[in-house]
Scaffold this motif. Structure first.
Motif, PDB file in Angstrom:
ATOM      1  N   TYR A   1      21.690   6.547  16.393  1.00  0.00           N
ATOM      2  CA  TYR A   1      22.521   5.447  15.491  1.00  0.00           C
ATOM      3  C   TYR A   1      22.905   6.202  14.201  1.00  0.00           C
ATOM      4  N   PRO A   2      24.030   6.243  13.783  1.00  0.00           N
ATOM      5  CA  PRO A   2      24.673   7.006  12.491  1.00  0.00           C
ATOM      6  C   PRO A   2      23.887   6.536  11.163  1.00  0.00           C
ATOM      7  N   VAL A   3      23.506   7.494  10.392  1.00  0.00           N
ATOM      8  CA  VAL A   3      22.641   7.250   9.203  1.00  0.00           C
ATOM      9  C   VAL A   3      23.689   8.119   8.029  1.00  0.00           C
ATOM     10  N   LYS A   4      23.484   7.543   6.769  1.00  0.00           N
ATOM     11  CA  LYS A   4      23.953   8.243   5.540  1.00  0.00           C
ATOM     12  C   LYS A   4      22.868   8.872   4.877  1.00  0.00           C
ATOM     13  N   VAL A   5      22.891  10.328   4.539  1.00  0.00           N
ATOM     14  CA  VAL A   5      21.737  10.973   3.917  1.00  0.00           C
ATOM     15  C   VAL A   5      22.156  11.199   2.656  1.00  0.00           C
TER      16      VAL A   5
END
Length: 298
Positions: free
Chosen positions: A177-181
């Motif tokens: 699942y894509p995440v923002k870092v």
């Protein structure tokens, strides 16, 4: 008589030549300095094919030392073929100690899982990554994805998530699942299940990602904000195991696997083999804490 010791060993320490290890370490320093940013690297040849864990192995062999204690898991298991073969290879190439115990390890390599037991500041967690580009599903050309990351233009990703909600009523993304870092780069957190994604946020350990086939390295430093992509009215959620528990330990707050016995009956068991063994032995290992786990009734 002077003994020539230059070629006494048949292989270099940690297999990879020193110049290449230095190059990988330099690229890892850049990845740590820019959390979530994909750094290209050389991806040297290994005695296994690319796509079978070479990226994680490159990172491990570049940073490991003789005093490190090494652990490797494959989808939660210490005993899978992938884990056993790579563990033996690293041990033979370095002579370092290996372990199954998460708390004892200083260096942990993984395929598709984060340990249930909480990581510490003294540990480095290394991921084998098959596809490092989170935008690949919405943009086929590499030069365009690089431009989109550079401009923080993630409109196509948000539109894709919105379309899934319109068509299916939910975001239909499971593993990876894509995440923002660090409020900047959208990152693919390896194909870990949704259950593990919250454990990246403000983790005490250093997380390093290696994609050998795609020749990319990236990192999440300790105590870095990692947020799953979500809308204000459609929130991120983890896998639900409501109404189930581990049949061996009766534990409910862990990622569970389905088991089917010979009589056709279905049972559930904790996926993390070391965490399961510790609970089975009556120990109480310290588990990751996040809002999703805390909502589960014991």
């Amino acid at each position: 008589m002077i003994e020539n010791k230059k070629y006494a060993q048949k292989h270099n320490f940690a297999f990879i030549d020193e110049a290449t290890k230095k190059e990988i370490r330099r690229k890892l320093l850049k990845a740590v300095a820019i959390p979530g940013y994909q750094v290209p690297y050389s991806s040297p040849e290994m005695p296994i094919a690319r796509g079978w864990g070479t990226g994680g192995l490159h990172v491990t062999l570049a940073v490991i030392g003789k005093d490190d204690i090494f652990k490797i898991i494959d989808q939660g298991s210490d005993a899978s073929v992938n884990a056993c073969n790579l563990r033996e290879f690293v041990h033979q190439m370095t002579g370092c100690q290996t372990t199954y115990d998460t708390a004892e390890a200083t260096l942990i390599q993984t395929r598709h899982r984060i340990t249930e037991e909480e990581l510490t500041e003294d540990q480095i967690f290394i991921y084998q990554v098959p596809q490092p580009e989170p935008l690949r599903s919405v943009e086929r050309y590499e030069y365009k994805t690089r431009q989109m990351h550079g401009e923080a233009d993630y409109a196509k990703m948000w539109v894709s998530l919105y379309e899934q909600i319109v068509r299916h009523g939910d975001i239909m993304l499971g593993a990876g699942y894509p995440v923002k870092v660090n409020h900047r780069y959208v990152m693919a957190p390896s194909p870990i299940p949704r259950w593990d994604v919250p454990n990246l946020n403000n983790s005490k350990a250093l997380h390093l990602f290696g994609a050998g086939r795609e020749k990319r390295l990236y990192a999440v430093p300790p105590y870095t904000v990692v947020e799953p992509l979500e809308f204000d009215d459609i929130k991120f959620h983890t896998e639900s195991f409501a109404g189930t528990e581990c049949y061996r330990t009766n534990y409910k707050k862990a990622f569970l696997d389905e088991l089917y016995f010979d009589d056709g009956s279905k049972h559930y068991i904790i996926n993390d083999s070391n965490f399961l063994d510790k609970l089975d032995a009556g120990q109480e290992p310290k588990q990751h804490e996040n809002i999703y786990i805390n909502q589960i009734e014991a």
